[in-house]
Design a protein around this motif. Structure first.
Motif, short mmCIF file in Angstrom:
data_model
loop_
_atom_site.label_atom_id
_atom_site.label_comp_id
_atom_site.label_asym_id
_atom_site.label_seq_id
_atom_site.Cartn_x
_atom_site.Cartn_y
_atom_site.Cartn_z
N THR A 44 -4.38 -2.12 7.17
CA THR A 44 -4.31 -0.66 7.12
C THR A 44 -3.21 -0.07 8.01
O THR A 44 -3.12 1.15 8.16
N SER A 67 -1.81 3.40 3.56
CA SER A 67 -2.59 3.26 2.33
C SER A 67 -1.80 2.41 1.34
O SER A 67 -0.74 1.90 1.66
N GLN A 69 -0.65 3.70 -1.43
CA GLN A 69 0.16 4.65 -2.19
C GLN A 69 1.63 4.27 -2.15
O GLN A 69 2.16 3.89 -1.12
#
Length: 150
Positions: A44, A67, A69
Motif C-alpha cells: 500500500t 492504490s 489506480q
C-alpha cells in the motif's frame, strides 16, 4: 571473502525489497513497459518512476497514490498491481532522447527503496525506411568519377 559481501547486502535496508529488469529497449515512436516487483510489506505504499543517473537527484515523472489506480502524467503512466506485488510503468511515444537511467521506487519513511533500469530507445520504423531509401539511392547512382551511359 564472499561472506562479507553477503552480510553487507543483507544489512542494506530494502536491498531485496524491490527489483526491476535492469535494462529495457524500445523503438522510437513506440512504447516501453517496465515491471518492478516488490515484497509484500510494501503493497500500500506509494510507488514512483524517476529519471536520472543519480538516485539522489532524479526527477519523479509519475507516482501512485498508494492504490491500484492508474496514474498518468504526460507520456508516462504507472499502475500498481498489489495482488501480484508489482507495478508497471509505461512510457508512450518514446523518443531517442528518452534513453537514460530510470528508477523504480517505493516511498517510505527514511530513504526510499529503489532499483535502476537503463532504458535505451533505438531508431524506429521511420528511421529504417529513410536508411533503406538512402541505401537504394546510393546503389542506383553510378560510382563517383564515372558517368552513366548515354
Amino acid at each position: 571473502m564472499w561472506l562479507w559481501l553477503v552480510l553487507l547486502l543483507l544489512s542494506l535496508p530494502g536491498c531485496f525489497s524491490i527489483q526491476g529488469p535492469g535494462s529495457m529497449r524500445g523503438l522510437e515512436g513506440g512504447s516501453v513497459s517496465v515491471q518492478c516487483n516488490y515484497t509484500a510489506e510494501w503493497e500500500t505504499y506509494e510507488k514512483w518512476w524517476c529519471r536520472g543517473a543519480d538516485w539522489t537527484s532524479c526527477q519523479i515523472l509519475v507516482q501512485t497514490n498508494g492504490s491500484e489506480q492508474v496514474m498518468k502524467r504526460d507520456r508516462v503512466s504507472i499502475r500498481d498491481n498489489q495482488s501480484h506485488l508489482l507495478f508497471t510503468v509505461t512510457m508512450q511515444d518514446v523518443r531517442r532522447d528518452d534513453t537514460d537511467t530510470y528508477w523504480c521506487g517505493i516511498s517510505r519513511y527514511g530513504p526510499d527503496l529503489g532499483t535502476s533500469i537503463k532504458v535505451t530507445i533505438d531508431p524506429g520504423k521511420n528511421f529504417l525506411i529513410m536508411l533503406r531509401t538512402e541505401r537504394a539511392r546510393a546503389s542506383a547512382s553510378p560510382p563517383q568519377g564515372q558517368k552513366g551511359n548515354g
